[in-house]
Design an enzyme around this catalytic site. Structure first.
Site, PDB file in Angstrom:
ATOM      1  N   ASP A 135       0.857  -1.192   0.000  1.00 14.66           N
ATOM      2  CA  ASP A 135       0.000   0.000   0.000  1.00 14.66           C
ATOM      3  C   ASP A 135       0.889   1.238   0.000  1.00 14.66           C
ATOM      4  O   ASP A 135       2.047   1.179   0.432  1.00 14.66           O
ATOM      5  CB  ASP A 135      -0.865   0.040   1.279  1.00 14.66           C
ATOM      6  CG  ASP A 135      -2.064  -0.902   1.213  1.00 14.66           C
ATOM      7  OD1 ASP A 135      -2.308  -1.497   0.155  1.00 14.66           O
ATOM      8  OD2 ASP A 135      -2.748  -1.037   2.244  1.00 14.66           O
ATOM      9  N   ARG A 185      -1.272  -0.908  -8.610  1.00 13.73           N
ATOM     10  CA  ARG A 185      -2.626  -0.438  -8.282  1.00 13.73           C
ATOM     11  C   ARG A 185      -2.611   1.087  -8.360  1.00 13.73           C
ATOM     12  O   ARG A 185      -1.815   1.729  -7.661  1.00 13.73           O
ATOM     13  CB  ARG A 185      -3.015  -0.872  -6.876  1.00 13.73           C
ATOM     14  CG  ARG A 185      -4.387  -0.333  -6.433  1.00 13.73           C
ATOM     15  CD  ARG A 185      -4.592  -0.421  -4.921  1.00 13.73           C
ATOM     16  NE  ARG A 185      -4.461  -1.763  -4.416  1.00 13.73           N
ATOM     17  CZ  ARG A 185      -4.063  -2.058  -3.169  1.00 13.73           C
ATOM     18  NH1 ARG A 185      -3.780  -1.095  -2.314  1.00 13.73           N
ATOM     19  NH2 ARG A 185      -3.957  -3.310  -2.775  1.00 13.73           N
TER      20      ARG A 185
HETATM   21  P1  FDA Z   1     -13.961   9.149  -5.730  1.00 15.74           P
HETATM   22  O1  FDA Z   1     -13.545   9.477  -4.340  1.00 15.74           O
HETATM   23  O2  FDA Z   1     -13.915  10.232  -6.733  1.00 15.74           O
HETATM   24  O3  FDA Z   1     -15.389   8.505  -5.690  1.00 15.74           O
HETATM   25  C1  FDA Z   1     -16.084   8.109  -6.832  1.00 15.74           C
HETATM   26  C2  FDA Z   1     -17.404   7.472  -6.419  1.00 15.74           C
HETATM   27  O4  FDA Z   1     -17.115   6.264  -5.725  1.00 15.74           O
HETATM   28  C3  FDA Z   1     -18.202   8.286  -5.405  1.00 15.74           C
HETATM   29  O5  FDA Z   1     -19.013   9.219  -6.052  1.00 15.74           O
HETATM   30  C4  FDA Z   1     -18.968   7.209  -4.689  1.00 15.74           C
HETATM   31  O6  FDA Z   1     -20.038   6.780  -5.488  1.00 15.74           O
HETATM   32  C5  FDA Z   1     -17.973   6.093  -4.609  1.00 15.74           C
HETATM   33  N1  FDA Z   1     -17.158   6.129  -3.367  1.00 15.74           N
HETATM   34  C6  FDA Z   1     -15.862   6.535  -3.262  1.00 15.74           C
HETATM   35  N2  FDA Z   1     -15.429   6.429  -1.989  1.00 15.74           N
HETATM   36  C7  FDA Z   1     -16.460   5.965  -1.282  1.00 15.74           C
HETATM   37  C8  FDA Z   1     -16.631   5.639   0.094  1.00 15.74           C
HETATM   38  N3  FDA Z   1     -15.630   5.795   1.004  1.00 15.74           N
HETATM   39  N4  FDA Z   1     -17.833   5.185   0.488  1.00 15.74           N
HETATM   40  C9  FDA Z   1     -18.844   5.020  -0.392  1.00 15.74           C
HETATM   41  N5  FDA Z   1     -18.744   5.314  -1.717  1.00 15.74           N
HETATM   42  C10 FDA Z   1     -17.579   5.775  -2.148  1.00 15.74           C
HETATM   43  N6  FDA Z   1      -5.291   5.179  -1.049  1.00 15.74           N
HETATM   44  C11 FDA Z   1      -3.982   5.407  -0.722  1.00 15.74           C
HETATM   45  O7  FDA Z   1      -3.609   6.553  -0.510  1.00 15.74           O
HETATM   46  N7  FDA Z   1      -3.121   4.357  -0.616  1.00 15.74           N
HETATM   47  C12 FDA Z   1      -3.488   3.066  -0.881  1.00 15.74           C
HETATM   48  O8  FDA Z   1      -2.653   2.159  -0.785  1.00 15.74           O
HETATM   49  C13 FDA Z   1      -4.847   2.828  -1.245  1.00 15.74           C
HETATM   50  N8  FDA Z   1      -5.298   1.558  -1.500  1.00 15.74           N
HETATM   51  C14 FDA Z   1      -6.554   1.385  -2.035  1.00 15.74           C
HETATM   52  C15 FDA Z   1      -6.959   0.122  -2.461  1.00 15.74           C
HETATM   53  C16 FDA Z   1      -8.153  -0.026  -3.137  1.00 15.74           C
HETATM   54  C17 FDA Z   1      -8.559  -1.384  -3.627  1.00 15.74           C
HETATM   55  C18 FDA Z   1      -9.008   1.111  -3.342  1.00 15.74           C
HETATM   56  C19 FDA Z   1     -10.303   0.987  -4.083  1.00 15.74           C
HETATM   57  C20 FDA Z   1      -8.648   2.330  -2.851  1.00 15.74           C
HETATM   58  C21 FDA Z   1      -7.431   2.497  -2.181  1.00 15.74           C
HETATM   59  N9  FDA Z   1      -7.050   3.739  -1.697  1.00 15.74           N
HETATM   60  C22 FDA Z   1      -5.734   3.925  -1.323  1.00 15.74           C
HETATM   61  C23 FDA Z   1      -8.052   4.832  -1.524  1.00 15.74           C
HETATM   62  C24 FDA Z   1      -8.072   5.792  -2.711  1.00 15.74           C
HETATM   63  O9  FDA Z   1      -6.903   6.579  -2.718  1.00 15.74           O
HETATM   64  C25 FDA Z   1      -9.294   6.717  -2.663  1.00 15.74           C
HETATM   65  O10 FDA Z   1      -9.220   7.512  -1.514  1.00 15.74           O
HETATM   66  C26 FDA Z   1     -10.637   6.021  -2.684  1.00 15.74           C
HETATM   67  O11 FDA Z   1     -10.613   4.888  -3.513  1.00 15.74           O
HETATM   68  C27 FDA Z   1     -11.727   6.969  -3.197  1.00 15.74           C
HETATM   69  O12 FDA Z   1     -11.447   7.351  -4.503  1.00 15.74           O
HETATM   70  P2  FDA Z   1     -12.245   6.801  -5.789  1.00 15.74           P
HETATM   71  O13 FDA Z   1     -11.245   6.555  -6.868  1.00 15.74           O
HETATM   72  O14 FDA Z   1     -13.026   5.615  -5.400  1.00 15.74           O
HETATM   73  O15 FDA Z   1     -13.090   7.969  -6.359  1.00 15.74           O
END
Ligand code: FDA
Length: 310
Positions: A135, A185
């Site tokens: 991570d 990732r």
């Molecule tokens: P964004 O935040 O723009 O959200 C898009 C849509 O997704 C939202 O409109 C909503 O519908 C849905 N959504 C997003 N977050 C949600 C939540 N918490 N609850 C409910 N719905 C939600 N970060 C990091 O800094 N280091 C790491 O190692 C990792 N590892 C990691 C693994 C995996 C498998 C994932 C999916 C994410 C991470 N992250 C992470 C977290 C990442 O950086 C980020 O903060 C979150 O994924 C939210 O960003 P999105 O890309 O989902 O889009």
């Protein structure tokens, strides 16, 4: 607007005590965390894998400042891998580690302590036929984490890395890592970062995500699309088609409990869909980052404090 406040609270010991002690907290935590104990996480892993989803397991913990706790983290991961082996789940379940939980920030030789600990984990993972993904935490740790990745990949080439599109440096890192066998990732980034190193505007973070996606899909590595964002998912699918990538040469990843219908939809379409399953008693930092990402999650949490019956 509340995001930065929550991210600061994620690192406050005082807030940790207040939030963890509130009796209403637990049901909300359960939405995002598979349980305090390994056997609970294994229940979730069996349910997910038997429905065609893959998983990556995270033993919760971070910011460890003593050797004994760093060693306890390593031992927890070794136990987890032994359990995956014994339950014949290694083909569908890998592990994600945070190097700060392996002692990366220890003042004397933290980098090497973390490397030694995670190396043992990577050895067992390779032995049982699975992989480790490192991570990514706040920007001060990126150089050290990528150096650990480089070391591990000599012996364990399928060790995965995480890149965060909010960091200015990520475009270069994505180019450097888009090579054969490299598992990356791509996420947007979950920490509070200063304007000197990271985009502050969500639109810039999204644009940078798309640029890095293009680089990763055009390269020879194995992109892992870590996002719940429907736009990023659609763009990744277009890029996969453009580069004639079949399922298995890239994958989608989402967090446990978030957009579960979308997880199912992608798997049913034939995509490889991996769920990040956190478990363990030290859920506070992880939980606060999930609240910070989405006002609706915070509202759900705050509503649970409201007295019932009115
Ligand atoms: P964004 O935040 O723009 O959200 C898009 C849509 O997704 C939202 O409109 C909503 O519908 C849905 N959504 C997003 N977050 C949600 C939540 N918490 N609850 C409910 N719905 C939600 N970060 C990091 O800094 N280091 C790491 O190692 C990792 N590892 C990691 C693994 C995996 C498998 C994932 C999916 C994410 C991470 N992250 C992470 C977290 C990442 O950086 C980020 O903060 C979150 O994924 C939210 O960003 P999105 O890309 O989902 O889009």
């Amino acid at each position: 607007m509340l995001g930065p406040v929550l991210l600061a609270a994620a690192r406050s010991d005082r807030m940790r005590r207040v939030v963890a002690a509130a009796p209403v907290t637990r049901p909300v935590v359960n939405r995002f965390v598979a349980g305090d104990e390994l056997h609970r996480a294994m229940d979730a892993v069996r349910t997910l894998t038997s429905s065609g989803l893959d998983v990556t397991l995270d033993h919760l913990g971070e910011d460890v400042h003593d050797r004994a706790t760093a060693h306890a983290t390593r031992d927890a991961y070794l136990r987890l891998l032994e359990t995956l082996r014994d339950q014949k789940l290694a083909a569908r379940a890998e592990v994600s580690v945070k190097l700060s939980a392996f002692g990366q920030a220890l003042p004397d030789g933290g980098h090497d302590i973390a490397l030694d600990g995670v190396r043992r984990v990577a050895e067992l993972a390779t032995e049982i036929g699975t992989t480790v993904t490192l991570d990514m935490e706040d920007h001060t740790t990126v150089d050290s984490t990528l150096a650990v990745l480089h070391e591990l990949r000599r012996e364990h080439p399928s060790t995965g890395a995480v890149l965060q599109s909010y960091l200015f440096r990520t475009e270069d890192d994505a180019r450097a890592l888009a090579t054969a066998g490299s598992r990356v990732r791509l996420v947007k980034g979950a920490y509070k970062e200063p304007a000197g190193v990271a985009f502050q505007d969500k639109r810039d973070v999204d644009k940078a995500y798309v640029r890095a996606l293009r680089t990763l899909f055009a390269g020879d590595g194995h992109p892992m699309v870590g996002s719940h964002d429907p736009r990023m998912i659609a763009i990744a699918q277009e890029l996969a088609a453009r580069h004639h990538r079949g399922p298995g040469t890239y994958e989608f990843q989402m967090l446990y409990g978030i957009r579960t219908a979308e997880q199912r939809r992608l798997a049913d379409e034939g995509e490889r869909m991996r769920i990040y399953v956190p478990y363990g008693a030290d859920w506070y930092g992880y939980f606060m980052r999930r609240l910070a990402e989405r006002p609706a999650n915070l509202a759900f949490f705050l509503r649970s404090f409201a007295p019932t019956g009115r």
